[in-house]
Scaffold this active site. Structure first.
Site, short mmCIF file in Angstrom:
data_model
loop_
_atom_site.label_atom_id
_atom_site.label_comp_id
_atom_site.label_asym_id
_atom_site.label_seq_id
_atom_site.Cartn_x
_atom_site.Cartn_y
_atom_site.Cartn_z
N GLY A 1 -25.86 -5.03 44.20
CA GLY A 1 -24.75 -4.76 45.37
C GLY A 1 -24.52 -6.18 45.86
N VAL B 1 -25.21 -8.66 49.71
CA VAL B 1 -26.24 -9.15 50.95
C VAL B 1 -25.12 -9.61 51.84
CG1 VAL B 1 -28.26 -10.05 52.05
CG2 VAL B 1 -28.39 -9.01 49.68
N ASP C 1 -41.14 -5.27 41.40
CA ASP C 1 -40.12 -6.49 41.08
C ASP C 1 -40.41 -7.95 41.76
OD1 ASP C 1 -37.91 -6.92 39.61
OD2 ASP C 1 -36.38 -6.13 41.02
N1 ADE Z 1 -30.80 -12.58 51.04
C1 ADE Z 1 -31.21 -11.62 50.81
N2 ADE Z 1 -31.88 -10.90 51.75
C2 ADE Z 1 -31.78 -11.82 52.62
C3 ADE Z 1 -32.20 -11.98 54.06
N3 ADE Z 1 -32.86 -11.08 54.68
N4 ADE Z 1 -31.89 -12.96 54.81
C4 ADE Z 1 -31.35 -13.99 54.25
N5 ADE Z 1 -31.09 -14.08 52.97
C5 ADE Z 1 -31.11 -12.90 52.42
#
Ligand code: ADE
Length: 306
Positions: free
Chosen positions: A29, A31, A145
């Protein structure tokens, strides 16, 4: 509730969050960096086909008290409907340095920085893997994972473990509650997963798989200590970008391939090479438990004055 959602899922949380910029995109997905009142947060937006991962991660964070410096901190989950499309959000703390994978691609490390990274990952893994009894307790959890893209780097130089979408507790395994069609990342799969000889009913076997994958992460980190080699995903020279299950089975199980630890005569680096070999051993029963790795790294760190 009839939907079977954990009670702590907040259906209003998404309304309080402003999405600011997309920082990642993948098979899982997207972020986003967002803001939640005065805080920066990270919002993971799941594809609806991966609802099982959102559900599992939400369930674990809301039923187990998982507050640890080396586990990504949870803010909340939300399920909303947008133009008849279900949106699944997982909201956590935001770490501006991003994943360990990105960090290693950008920068080289001193031995001290390497040690802080490795010790903090093993601390997070040990916390996950440990049964803690009592009112503040938690069941043992296997991550399933572990990889450098699922580890985040904090501004203090330590790391925290993220993505509990495939995680299982001891209770899930003993009750046979494992139904997630998603698999772990093929590149980091242990030999016993690849040749399908693993006992899927044994919780301890899942912990051993985490230790195997952790060994490969150690190799990625140790390679970036000066004089550093370029960052590479494990087995990149052998399988390239997007290996199939069969590609991985052939090299890891049939050929017994493992990464080459960097050649460095420094005693700490020689020891790091020995630790990674004990983590990715073909025979799962001789892989080191997280507590043993932690104790060994602490001793190494205390003896390395450089
Ligand atoms: N990429 C995926 N999760 C993240 C997070 N919590 N903070 C910064 N980059 C990310």
């Amino acid at each position: 509730s009839g939907s079977g959602l954990p009670l702590m899922v907040q259906r209003t949380l998404a309304k309080q969050v402003t999405l600011i910029e997309r920082i990642g995109k993948g098979r899982y997905g997207e972020v986003w960096r967002g803001s939640w009142y005065a805080d920066s947060v990270a919002v993971k937006i799941f594809f609806s086909r991966d609802e099982a991962s959102w559900r599992r991660e939400t369930e674990i964070y809301s039923t187990v008290l998982l507050r640890h410096d080396n586990i990504l901190a949870y803010v909340g989950s939300d399920m909303t409907s947008r133009n008849s499309c279900t949106q699944l959000w997982l909201i956590t703390h935001f770490h501006p340095l991003g994943s360990l994978y990105e960090h290693l691609s950008r920068t080289t490390l001193t031995r001290h920085q390497m040690m802080v990274i490795c010790l903090s990952i093993v601390n997070g893994l040990l916390h996950l893997h440990t049964d803690i009894h009592g009112t503040q307790g938690k069941p043992a959890i296997a991550h399933r994972d572990i990889k450098s893209k699922n580890i985040l780097v904090k501004v203090n130089g330590e790391c925290c473990i993220a993505d509990l979408g495939l995680a299982v507790t001891r209770h899930h395994v003993s009750a046979g509650l494992m139904h997630n069609p998603r698999q772990g990342t093929k590149r980091y799969m242990s030999p016993e997963m690849l040749d399908q000889s693993m006992n899927l009913q044994s919780f301890d076997c899942y912990r051993k798989c985490d230790i195997y994958a952790f060994g490969l992460v150690l190799w990625e980190v140790v390679r970036r200590v000066c004089p550093a080699a370029e960052h590479r995903p494990p087995f990149y020279e052998l399988v390239g970008h997007d290996p199939s299950f069969e590609d991985m089975r052939k090299i890891v199980c049939v050929e017994g391939a493992r990464p080459e630890p960097p050649v460095d005569s420094n005693p700490t680096m020689v020891f790091m090479a020995a630790i990674m070999r004990e983590c990715w051993h073909q025979n799962a029963s001789v892989r080191l438990p997280a507590l043993r790795i932690k104790k060994t790294l602490l001793k190494l760190a205390a003896n390395d004055n450089a």
